[in-house]
Scaffold this active site. Structure first.
Site, PDB file in Angstrom:
ATOM      1  N   ARG A 300       0.797  -1.225   0.000  1.00 52.14           N
ATOM      2  CA  ARG A 300       0.000   0.000   0.000  1.00 52.14           C
ATOM      3  C   ARG A 300       0.824   1.266   0.000  1.00 52.14           C
ATOM      4  O   ARG A 300       0.464   2.232  -0.684  1.00 52.14           O
ATOM      5  CB  ARG A 300      -0.882  -0.003   1.231  1.00 52.14           C
ATOM      6  CG  ARG A 300      -1.848  -1.126   1.131  1.00 52.14           C
ATOM      7  CD  ARG A 300      -2.703  -1.220   2.326  1.00 52.14           C
ATOM      8  NE  ARG A 300      -3.622  -2.312   2.068  1.00 52.14           N
ATOM      9  CZ  ARG A 300      -4.491  -2.775   2.929  1.00 52.14           C
ATOM     10  NH1 ARG A 300      -4.545  -2.253   4.130  1.00 52.14           N
ATOM     11  NH2 ARG A 300      -5.274  -3.757   2.603  1.00 52.14           N
ATOM     12  N   SER A 421      -4.294  -7.274   9.366  1.00 52.18           N
ATOM     13  CA  SER A 421      -4.714  -6.642  10.608  1.00 52.18           C
ATOM     14  C   SER A 421      -5.978  -7.255  11.188  1.00 52.18           C
ATOM     15  O   SER A 421      -6.163  -7.234  12.399  1.00 52.18           O
ATOM     16  CB  SER A 421      -4.870  -5.145  10.444  1.00 52.18           C
ATOM     17  OG  SER A 421      -6.027  -4.863   9.725  1.00 52.18           O
TER      18      SER A 421
HETATM   19  C1  LIG Z   1     -12.268   0.400   5.377  1.00 55.18           C
HETATM   20  C2  LIG Z   1     -11.317  -0.560   6.032  1.00 55.18           C
HETATM   21  C3  LIG Z   1     -11.114  -1.818   5.495  1.00 55.18           C
HETATM   22  C4  LIG Z   1     -10.265  -2.728   6.106  1.00 55.18           C
HETATM   23  N1  LIG Z   1     -10.079  -3.943   5.507  1.00 55.18           N
HETATM   24  C5  LIG Z   1      -9.241  -4.822   6.086  1.00 55.18           C
HETATM   25  C6  LIG Z   1      -9.015  -6.097   5.486  1.00 55.18           C
HETATM   26  O1  LIG Z   1      -9.575  -6.432   4.462  1.00 55.18           O
HETATM   27  N2  LIG Z   1      -8.176  -6.962   6.104  1.00 55.18           N
HETATM   28  C7  LIG Z   1      -7.552  -6.638   7.274  1.00 55.18           C
HETATM   29  O2  LIG Z   1      -6.831  -7.478   7.778  1.00 55.18           O
HETATM   30  N3  LIG Z   1      -7.762  -5.436   7.863  1.00 55.18           N
HETATM   31  C8  LIG Z   1      -8.576  -4.527   7.301  1.00 55.18           C
HETATM   32  N4  LIG Z   1      -8.761  -3.300   7.895  1.00 55.18           N
HETATM   33  C9  LIG Z   1      -8.214  -3.027   9.226  1.00 55.18           C
HETATM   34  C10 LIG Z   1      -9.044  -3.687  10.313  1.00 55.18           C
HETATM   35  O3  LIG Z   1     -10.413  -3.649   9.987  1.00 55.18           O
HETATM   36  C11 LIG Z   1      -8.907  -3.011  11.668  1.00 55.18           C
HETATM   37  O4  LIG Z   1      -7.595  -2.794  11.942  1.00 55.18           O
HETATM   38  C12 LIG Z   1      -9.464  -3.888  12.769  1.00 55.18           C
HETATM   39  O5  LIG Z   1     -10.778  -4.259  12.485  1.00 55.18           O
HETATM   40  C13 LIG Z   1      -9.409  -3.180  14.107  1.00 55.18           C
HETATM   41  O6  LIG Z   1     -10.114  -3.936  15.068  1.00 55.18           O
HETATM   42  P1  LIG Z   1     -10.118  -3.497  16.579  1.00 55.18           P
HETATM   43  O7  LIG Z   1     -10.732  -4.603  17.340  1.00 55.18           O
HETATM   44  O8  LIG Z   1      -8.787  -3.089  16.976  1.00 55.18           O
HETATM   45  O9  LIG Z   1     -11.012  -2.188  16.672  1.00 55.18           O
HETATM   46  P2  LIG Z   1     -12.470  -1.755  16.198  1.00 55.18           P
HETATM   47  O10 LIG Z   1     -13.145  -2.778  15.416  1.00 55.18           O
HETATM   48  O11 LIG Z   1     -12.304  -0.418  15.608  1.00 55.18           O
HETATM   49  O12 LIG Z   1     -13.282  -1.614  17.545  1.00 55.18           O
HETATM   50  C14 LIG Z   1     -13.091  -0.557  18.430  1.00 55.18           C
HETATM   51  C15 LIG Z   1     -14.014  -0.731  19.611  1.00 55.18           C
HETATM   52  O13 LIG Z   1     -13.636   0.135  20.631  1.00 55.18           O
HETATM   53  C16 LIG Z   1     -14.739   0.776  21.176  1.00 55.18           C
HETATM   54  N5  LIG Z   1     -14.304   2.041  21.736  1.00 55.18           N
HETATM   55  C17 LIG Z   1     -13.532   2.976  21.160  1.00 55.18           C
HETATM   56  N6  LIG Z   1     -13.346   3.996  22.000  1.00 55.18           N
HETATM   57  C18 LIG Z   1     -14.008   3.697  23.125  1.00 55.18           C
HETATM   58  C19 LIG Z   1     -14.199   4.353  24.363  1.00 55.18           C
HETATM   59  N7  LIG Z   1     -13.659   5.532  24.614  1.00 55.18           N
HETATM   60  N8  LIG Z   1     -14.970   3.768  25.302  1.00 55.18           N
HETATM   61  C20 LIG Z   1     -15.548   2.570  25.070  1.00 55.18           C
HETATM   62  N9  LIG Z   1     -15.380   1.909  23.913  1.00 55.18           N
HETATM   63  C21 LIG Z   1     -14.627   2.461  22.966  1.00 55.18           C
HETATM   64  C22 LIG Z   1     -15.706   0.880  20.050  1.00 55.18           C
HETATM   65  O14 LIG Z   1     -17.024   0.976  20.566  1.00 55.18           O
HETATM   66  C23 LIG Z   1     -15.469  -0.430  19.317  1.00 55.18           C
HETATM   67  O15 LIG Z   1     -16.272  -1.434  19.878  1.00 55.18           O
HETATM   68  C24 LIG Z   1      -9.596  -2.369   7.283  1.00 55.18           C
HETATM   69  C25 LIG Z   1      -9.787  -1.107   7.822  1.00 55.18           C
HETATM   70  C26 LIG Z   1     -10.596  -0.178   7.177  1.00 55.18           C
HETATM   71  C27 LIG Z   1     -10.676   1.216   7.701  1.00 55.18           C
END
Ligand SMILES: Cc1cc2nc3c(=O)[nH]c(=O)nc-3n(C[C@H](O)[C@H](O)[C@H](O)COP(=O)(O)OP(=O)(O)OC[C@H]3O[C@@H](n4cnc5c(N)ncnc54)[C@H](O)[C@@H]3O)c2cc1C
Ligand code: HEM
Ligand code: HEM
Ligand code: SF4
Ligand code: F3S
Ligand code: FES
Lengths: 630, 255, 218
Positions: A300, A421
């Site tokens: 990327r 990710s």
């Molecule tokens: C458009 C897009 C497409 C993607 N496609 C891919 C892909 O094809 N393959 C890949 O491997 N990765 C991909 N990624 C990356 C991947 O989706 C993310 O890195 C990953 O899903 C992050 O997961 P997470 O559990 O860390 O956080 P998230 O799924 O963002 O969850 C965050 C959580 O934290 C909570 N939260 C946040 N702040 C607070 C707070 N202050 N108090 C209480 N709760 C809070 C929210 O409510 C939520 O439940 C993509 C990302 C994007 C933007």
């Protein structure tokens, strides 16, 4: 259950948080799960393309070793290698577990898991569920957590926002203070361990980001401001293929390139013809020209900078603007529709045109934070990977606080490979969960023994901030402050950086912070006041943006997503290993590594972030080979 | 692309409500929008200057949003009388003035913000999960599944729990027991999974109780309004068949 | 385990559906076929059709168990079902939704019609043997009044619609038609069935109008 179990708080219900919850609750502890909204709406649902794991489904001699090497090199060697090794080794098992949960992975004609090609690799290694993989994975774990919730082993606090940690006299995390987003009640919750899984921070670049509107990074910023170390903040990935939009730039998955999509611009930027009418010879397939080995599937950062170069430096964007074509029209329609249906429909719905008829128009957009909360790991010297079940794994620098998912910094170094990710978010959630279980086993006194005043004091402090914001009557609208932040970061801490602009950015961010003193919340309703929550988030985003700018300023080199042309080491064109010119380049590259191959660590101090560096564990693969995608 | 168009002014009529127990009232706004703007982006712009057409400054409108690309289901509301996700509702395609109301059938929290916990509780009621032994890895290969079976299942796995189908269903309401179409479709999905089907009878019995499958009156609004084109009525038909067989088993099968 | 037995909800709904189809729906078809023979003249109708039925053993028992009780159950439980929904035909003007609304409306209409209709024929016949003796004349007299004729026409159409649409929804409820395509196609089959049944009913209604009923219009 044998032991009564202890009390754990998980903040965030994306893939990371749900995996942590599942692991901890299945081990017999009680989990309170906090989220800004219903967890199944977390940003993880947006991921389209897929998740990497080596099955070698296509007989390409793919291997776990190769996955490790690709990940290390993709991240320009900046990530510690033992965690990467463990993640890649465990990936196939993790996929099978998702499968057991009912995730609808796409199938080959033989009924086995199908795999597709993604950027930065030469093997088909990405498992996918149509083009909605993130949604499928998240719902899979969400259903498991709902099962535990029905059994009263998990208690959800949806519509609650994490505000701050509560630490004891020794600095050990003993609970949190959170706000009910409806009643605005500020409450403390005791916990023997806390896991932060609050996702990415793309909103710092809003609206030019592919991230959800709740991916603010505010929660990570808050624990950083309470003393947690933040690492590699300068590394932020810009996704090359986002469709243009004023409210959000929507991702067109890398799968579009993986499945054969081609990127091009008309050779003549003044060419106003319909793209279909432009003959092959008058099209400039610049990725294929510049990187013949990988072509359209270069990683990327490289694709983003190539698009940047074509549009901003060569002035060759479509019609002279910031747009290039991502073309699927040459592919078999049925094939494209079945593999990429979900993203095609996004494009149709939001751009109003059909990608099977005319090429899509795309440009890079802020996408993924490689940097994040610094987390530890314990190396297992016998395997070279992480020691399973060590309480040090995914522990932040605050005892009792763990971090996983996109808000940690662990697996992607200077640049994340596509589809790595979802893997790291899920895997790190599980590892953090296991680490918490070990931590709890060794914990002498629980949070219930803590005197109440620690909690009461923090509640008072946070409630006071709310009062202050609620009654602010200045002239600065919080929504406009957010817009200012996004514009500033996009312009000055973006795809291509230079120190003069970074200095300007740092000054402007300090000024932006000052503007909060003149805040006007413009909303007095004490019920479900979204402006209050937003204003608080934007303030913490500014604090985090300062870390990003300061870290970027400190690193005078080009590595992965962090690109300062002044310090670029140009690979000699058409020269390969063995050639003296290439070897001279290799020597310069190694010298640069000797100076800069180190993790940036930021620590909070009241004036500006304190930046230091720490070495990277390179025990698996020494940096001998520069990244070369030609 | 439509970005050649000039910004134009649209009118929004928004039904507001300060809290769950207060009376609703209406506010009218006029604001300039860019080409390609959708309802969520207009509401986001409005937050910065919430001034009604008669010049009164009012509180910003509360509403929910997250993904902005129709996968998270957060932003569903009633737009010109139809329940649909607001982020994919392009203003250019809507009749003006655009009327926005909270998603019906769910309790209003504030303004356009509703409480959909009923939907999630119903997923618990129908046991919409595959019961696994534990979240650890096993060393077995995933079971094989034909591409046809995959394709049929995948349709249902795309449900984003937006609640539009429930809002449009004449049988579903806050004070009625009907589980609603979306949870039913998940039963169809879970029952088809190679190990999920071990709990088929339990799930079927759950939807054979009060408020279950037979409370569906085949109005089929659900399938018409579902933004993800989930074949809800096919699921309902298939569950009709599964429950028929289950009934015969219960009556005559002995177990 | 067999909770569908312990919890009667599902069973009741299926019984309602089944009764609507089997005795009640079947009776309607038979009844309209029976009445269509008014075309063959008063004598034929009174003697061959009604007379043959009257000659059946255990007739009252059959009438009660096969017609009255199922109908009563179906109608009463139908009222319960109607209470469990709120149609919004104007807000969602989709065909199936309108049919959903009409199914309930026609059910309510049928209750009124049946009270009137059965009261004026079968029940009145219990008290006034002359009615039972010459049903043809009785119906001829009644249907000659435009108002009664209109009511009968409406009642007939409501019943036929209710049965035909009920058949289509029953096929979904029991799981005979699952795919949208199958449901659509079977919907057409039911529409055709309803049309034929309506024609049969109207044919019979008109039969009672010919004064003597002597001339079978062949
Ligand atoms: C458009 C897009 C497409 C993607 N496609 C891919 C892909 O094809 N393959 C890949 O491997 N990765 C991909 N990624 C990356 C991947 O989706 C993310 O890195 C990953 O899903 C992050 O997961 P997470 O559990 O860390 O956080 P998230 O799924 O963002 O969850 C965050 C959580 O934290 C909570 N939260 C946040 N702040 C607070 C707070 N202050 N108090 C209480 N709760 C809070 C929210 O409510 C939520 O439940 C993509 C990302 C994007 C933007
Ligand atoms: C086409 C118009 C109709 C005509 C001419 C007609 C005629 C009659 C007559 C003559 C009787 C008396 C039978 C007897 O006393 O033995 C009768 C009874 C009855 N009709 Fe109709 N009918 C018509 C439509 C309907 C409809 C639409 C229904 C609705 C289901 C209906 C339901 C009944 C019932 C339930 C009885 C009592 C049957 C019994 O208990 O024997 N009829 N009808
Ligand atoms: C002429 C007599 C009647 C006949 C032949 C008849 C037939 C049917 C049939 C076949 C069904 C379909 C069942 C299903 O969908 O599974 C049905 C449904 C229904 N009937 Fe009747 N019915 C009659 C009278 C009535 C009356 C008097 C009522 C009273 C209000 C009524 C109320 C209903 C209702 C509400 C349904 C819908 C059930 C659902 O969709 O869940 N019916 N009927
Ligand atoms: S079935 Fe469709 S309308 Fe219903 S909740 Fe799911 S996505 Fe929304
Ligand atoms: S709208 Fe409701 S009545 Fe049944 S067919 Fe759909 S669930
Ligand atoms: S914001 Fe996610 S569906 Fe609209």
């Amino acid at each position: 259950m044998m032991n009564r179990g202890r009390e754990v708080i998980v903040i965030g219900g994306g893939l990371g948080g749900l995996w942590a919850t599942l692991t901890i609750a299945e081990a017999g502890h009680r989990v309170r799960l906090f989220s800004l909204f219903e967890v199944m709406r977390s940003h993880s649902v947006c991921a389209q393309g897929g998740i990497n794991a080596v099955f070698d489904a296509k007989g390409e001699h793919d291997s776990v070793r190769q996955h490790i090497v690709d990940t290390i090199k993709g991240g320009s060697y900046l990530a510690n290698q033992p965690p990467i090794q463990s993640m890649c080794e465990d990936a196939p098992g993790l996929i099978r577990t998702f499968e057991r949960m009912g995730v609808t992975f796409s199938r080959t004609p033989e009924g086995q898991l199908d795999q597709r090609l993604f950027g930065g690799v030469k093997h088909r290694r990405t498992c996918f569920a149509g083009a909605s993989t993130g949604q499928q994975l998240l719902h899979g774990v969400d259903q498991q957590v709902r099962r535990l919730e029905a059994d009263d082993r998990v208690h959800k606090h949806e519509w609650w926002e994490f505000l701050s940690l509560v630490k004891d006299a020794d600095g050990v995390c003993r609970g949190i203070v959170a706000m009910d987003l409806r009643s605005l009640e500020v409450r403390a919750f005791r916990a023997d361990a806390v896991v932060l899984a609050t996702g990415g921070l793309g909103q710092i670049y809003a609206p030019k980001t592919t991230c959800s509107t709740n991916s603010t990074g505010a929660a990570a910023s808050r624990v950083y401001q309470q003393g947690a170390r933040f690492a590699n903040a300068e590394f932020f990935q810009f996704h090359p293929t986002a469709m243009l939009g004023e409210d959000k730039t929507r991702l067109m998955s890398e799968a579009a390139r993986g499945e054969g999509g081609r990127i091009w611009v008309p050779r003549d930027p003044a060419d106003r013809r319909e793209p279909a009418r432009i003959p092959e010879a008058e099209r400039f397939y610049f990725l294929e020209d510049w990187y013949p080995a990988y072509g359209n599937t270069v990683p990327r950062d490289i694709a983003s900078r190539a698009i940047w170069k074509v549009t901003r430096e060569l002035g060759q964007g479509v019609g002279g603007s910031d747009r290039v074509y991502l073309d699927l029209t040459h592919l078999d329609r049925g094939f494209v529709a079945s593999r990429l249906g979900a993203i095609l429909s996004i494009y149709r719905k939001f751009a109003g045109s059909d990608p099977l008829q005319a090429p899509m128009e795309i440009f890079p957009a802020a996408h993924y934070a490689m940097g994040g909360l610094w987390v530890d790991y314990e190396k297992d010297t016998s395997t070279g990977g992480m020691r399973p079940g060590s309480p040090r794994n995914h522990a932040t620098s605050i005892p009792g606080l763990y971090a996983c998912g996109e808000c940690d910094y662990a697996y992607h170094g200077a640049n994340r490979l596509g589809a790595n990710s979802l893997l790291s978010a899920s895997y790190s959630g599980r590892v953090a969960g296991e680490a918490v279980v070990s931590y709890l086993n060794g914990l002498a006194t629980g949070a219930e023994a803590m005197p109440a005043e620690y909690f009461d004091a923090e509640i008072r402090y946070q409630a006071q901030i709310n009062q202050h914001f609620m009654h602010a009557r200045g002239d600065q609208n919080p929504y406009h402050l957010h817009q200012a932040l996004g514009a500033l970061m996009t312009a000055k801490v973006g795809v291509v950086r230079n120190n003069a602009e970074l200095d300007a950015a740092i000054a402007e961010l300090a000024e932006l912070e000052q503007r909060f003193a003149r805040l006007d919340l413009a909303e007095a309703n004490a019920w479900a006041n979204q402006s209050l929550a937003h204003a608080r988030q934007v303030f913490d985003m500014v604090k985090l943006a300062q870390v990003m700018a300061a870290s970027a300023r400190a690193r005078d080199e080009c590595r992965g997503a962090h690109y300062k042309p002044e310090f670029a080491l140009e690979m000699p064109p058409d020269k390969y290993a063995g050639d003296p010119e290439f070897e001279a380049y290799r020597a310069r590259w190694k010298a640069n590594n000797a100076e800069w191959l180190k993790t940036t660590v930021a620590e909070y101090s009241t004036d500006s972030p304190r930046i230091s560096f720490e070495p990277v564990d390179l025990s698996l693969l020494q940096p001998e080979q520069p990244r070369d995608y030609r | 692309m439509t970005d050649a168009h000039e910004p134009r002014t649209i009118e929004l009529r928004i039904r507001r409500q300060d809290n769950p127990n207060s009376e609703p009232y209406w506010h009218h706004f006029a604001l300039p929008v860019r080409a390609g703007a959708n309802v969520v982006s207009a509401l986001m712009d409005l937050r910065g200057q919430p001034v009604t057409t008669d010049g009164t400054r009012v509180d910003p409108v509360a509403f929910e949003h997250n993904c902005m690309e129709e996968v998270c289901g957060a932003c569903a509301m009633l737009i010109n009388g139809r329940p649909r996700p607001a982020c994919s509702a392009l203003l250019a395609d809507l009749d003006s003035p655009v009327t926005l109301e909270p998603l019906p059938k769910f309790p209003v929290v504030r303004d356009l913000l509703v409480d959909r916990s009923r939907l999630l509780d119903n997923l618990k009621r129908v046991r919409a999960w595959v019961r696994i032994d534990g979240p650890w890895d096993t060393h077995e290969h995933p079971p094989r599944l034909s591409q046809q079976a995959w394709a049929a299942n995948y349709l249902y796995s795309r449900c984003m729990n937006c609640g539009c189908c429930m809002a449009a269903c004449p049988q579903f309401d806050q004070d009625r027991p009907f589980v609603g179409p979306a949870p039913l479709a998940q039963v169809r999905l879970m029952n088809a999974h190679p190990t999920g089907r071990y709990d088929k009878a339990t799930r079927l019995h759950a939807i054979m109780a009060e408020g279950g499958l037979s409370d569906c009156g085949n109005a089929q609004n659900c399938v018409r309004v579902c933004p993800k084109e989930i074949p809800l009525t096919t699921a309902i038909g298939e569950l009709g068949r599964q429950t028929t067989v289950q009934l015969l088993k219960d009556l005559f099968g002995g177990a | 385990m067999s909770s569908s037995i312990h919890n009667a909800h599902f069973l009741l709904r299926r019984v309602h559906s089944l009764l609507g189809l089997l005795p009640v729906g079947a009776f309607l078809v038979f009844h309209l076929w029976e009445n269509s023979q008014s075309r063959l003249g008063a004598a034929h109708y009174n003697e061959q059709v009604v007379g043959a039925l009257k000659g059946m053993n255990y007739l009252p028992l059959i009438e009660i168990t096969v017609i009255a009780l199922p109908l009563l159950f179906h109608a009463l439980y139908g009222l319960v079902i109607i209470r469990a929904g709120r149609a919004e035909p104007a807000q969602y003007p989709f065909l199936r939704n309108r049919l959903y609304w009409l199914q309930r409306l026609s059910g309510l209409g049928l209750i009124l019609f049946l009270l009137l209709h059965v009261g004026l024929t079968r029940i009145a016949g219990l008290f006034d043997p002359s009615i039972a003796d010459d049903l043809f004349a009785h119906m001829h007299g009644a249907l000659s009044q435009p108002l009664v004729f209109a009511l009968y026409l409406i009642g007939l159409l409501l019943a036929v619609f209710h049965l035909a649409n009920g058949l289509a929804t029953a096929a979904i409820a029991w799981g005979l038609t699952t795919s949208a395509e199958a449901q659509r196609q079977f919907g057409w089959v039911c529409a055709g069935f309803g049309l034929a049944l309506a024609l049969l009913g109207i044919h019979g209604l008109l039969g009672f109008l010919t004064a003597s009923g002597a001339g079978a219009s062949a």
